[in-house]
Write a protein that holds these residues in place. Structure first.
Motif, PDB file in Angstrom:
ATOM      1  N   SER A  44     -30.052  79.343  82.219  1.00  0.00           N
ATOM      2  CA  SER A  44     -31.101  79.734  81.281  1.00  0.00           C
ATOM      3  C   SER A  44     -30.796  81.177  80.841  1.00  0.00           C
ATOM      4  CB  SER A  44     -32.475  79.674  81.948  1.00  0.00           C
ATOM      5  OG  SER A  44     -32.616  80.724  82.891  1.00  0.00           O
ATOM      6  N   LEU A  45     -31.438  81.612  79.776  1.00  0.00           N
ATOM      7  CA  LEU A  45     -31.230  82.993  79.315  1.00  0.00           C
ATOM      8  C   LEU A  45     -31.619  83.971  80.422  1.00  0.00           C
ATOM      9  CD1 LEU A  45     -32.638  82.694  75.681  1.00  0.00           C
ATOM     10  CD2 LEU A  45     -30.240  82.609  76.402  1.00  0.00           C
ATOM     11  N   GLU A  46     -32.750  83.707  81.071  1.00  0.00           N
ATOM     12  CA  GLU A  46     -33.226  84.605  82.132  1.00  0.00           C
ATOM     13  C   GLU A  46     -32.275  84.632  83.325  1.00  0.00           C
ATOM     14  OE1 GLU A  46     -36.700  83.332  79.634  1.00  0.00           O
ATOM     15  OE2 GLU A  46     -35.027  82.276  80.552  1.00  0.00           O
ATOM     16  N   GLN A  47     -31.791  83.463  83.742  1.00  0.00           N
ATOM     17  CA  GLN A  47     -30.842  83.401  84.872  1.00  0.00           C
ATOM     18  C   GLN A  47     -29.572  84.189  84.547  1.00  0.00           C
ATOM     19  OE1 GLN A  47     -30.455  79.146  84.971  1.00  0.00           O
ATOM     20  NE2 GLN A  47     -31.684  78.925  86.827  1.00  0.00           N
ATOM     21  N   SER A  48     -29.103  84.043  83.328  1.00  0.00           N
ATOM     22  CA  SER A  48     -27.900  84.742  82.898  1.00  0.00           C
ATOM     23  C   SER A  48     -28.097  86.255  82.944  1.00  0.00           C
ATOM     24  CB  SER A  48     -27.537  84.289  81.479  1.00  0.00           C
ATOM     25  OG  SER A  48     -26.392  84.962  81.033  1.00  0.00           O
ATOM     26  N   LEU A  49     -29.258  86.709  82.473  1.00  0.00           N
ATOM     27  CA  LEU A  49     -29.526  88.146  82.449  1.00  0.00           C
ATOM     28  C   LEU A  49     -29.614  88.719  83.867  1.00  0.00           C
ATOM     29  CD1 LEU A  49     -29.921  90.559  80.673  1.00  0.00           C
ATOM     30  CD2 LEU A  49     -32.364  90.036  80.570  1.00  0.00           C
ATOM     31  N   ILE A  50     -30.241  88.003  84.759  1.00  0.00           N
ATOM     32  CA  ILE A  50     -30.328  88.443  86.158  1.00  0.00           C
ATOM     33  C   ILE A  50     -28.919  88.548  86.751  1.00  0.00           C
ATOM     34  CG2 ILE A  50     -31.059  87.699  88.474  1.00  0.00           C
ATOM     35  CD1 ILE A  50     -33.633  86.581  87.022  1.00  0.00           C
ATOM     36  N   ARG A  51     -28.087  87.536  86.510  1.00  0.00           N
ATOM     37  CA  ARG A  51     -26.700  87.540  87.022  1.00  0.00           C
ATOM     38  C   ARG A  51     -25.910  88.703  86.441  1.00  0.00           C
ATOM     39  NH1 ARG A  51     -22.540  86.211  84.478  1.00  0.00           N
ATOM     40  NH2 ARG A  51     -23.548  84.818  82.982  1.00  0.00           N
TER      41      ARG A  51
END
Length: 133
Positions: A44-51
């Motif tokens: 997801s966009l959020e998962q990618s940003l956290i990573r």
């Protein structure tokens, strides 16, 4: 032309936000940007940003609302950029991926050369900041 989804974080500390300088030898070298990167398949966009924040700054973030979505065409492809408001949940940003990282105020934006895709975002930050003064 291929379209690439990219996420980035607008991280505030009081009245300053975090910017990062791209490394030499990479596309758009030496330009300033928001921390982030390409969205991997299945993320997801959020998962990618956290990573990306973990990989590039060694910090944990809390992802907030979408600040702005921008599409920009570079000679090498189209970037679909999603900039999210974010806050530091744990850790202090470290220079792992970038040449430099800085906290700047909105009225300092013009002192830095940013990636072209960030232009509309920076104008909105300046506009919203001037309304608060």
């Amino acid at each position: 032309m291929k379209k690439q989804k990219v996420v980035a974080a607008l991280i505030w500390r009081e009245d300053q936000f975090l910017i990062c300088q791209r490394p030499a030898g990479k596309r758009l070298e030496n330009l300033w940007e928001f921390v982030g990167g390409k969205v991997d398949e299945g993320e997801s966009l959020e998962q990618s940003l956290i990573r990306e924040c973990r990989e590039e700054l060694d910090v944990e973030i809390t992802v907030g609302d979408l600040f702005l979505e921008v599409e920009h065409e570079y000679p090498f492809g189209i970037v679909q950029l999603y900039l999210f408001e974010a806050s530091l949940a744990h850790g202090e940003p470290k220079m792992i991926e970038h040449q430099d990282i800085r906290w700047i105020a909105p009225d300092e934006i013009d002192e830095y050369e940013f990636c072209p895709a960030d232009g509309e975002i920076l104008e909105r930050i300046k506009s919203e900041h001037s309304k608060r003064k």
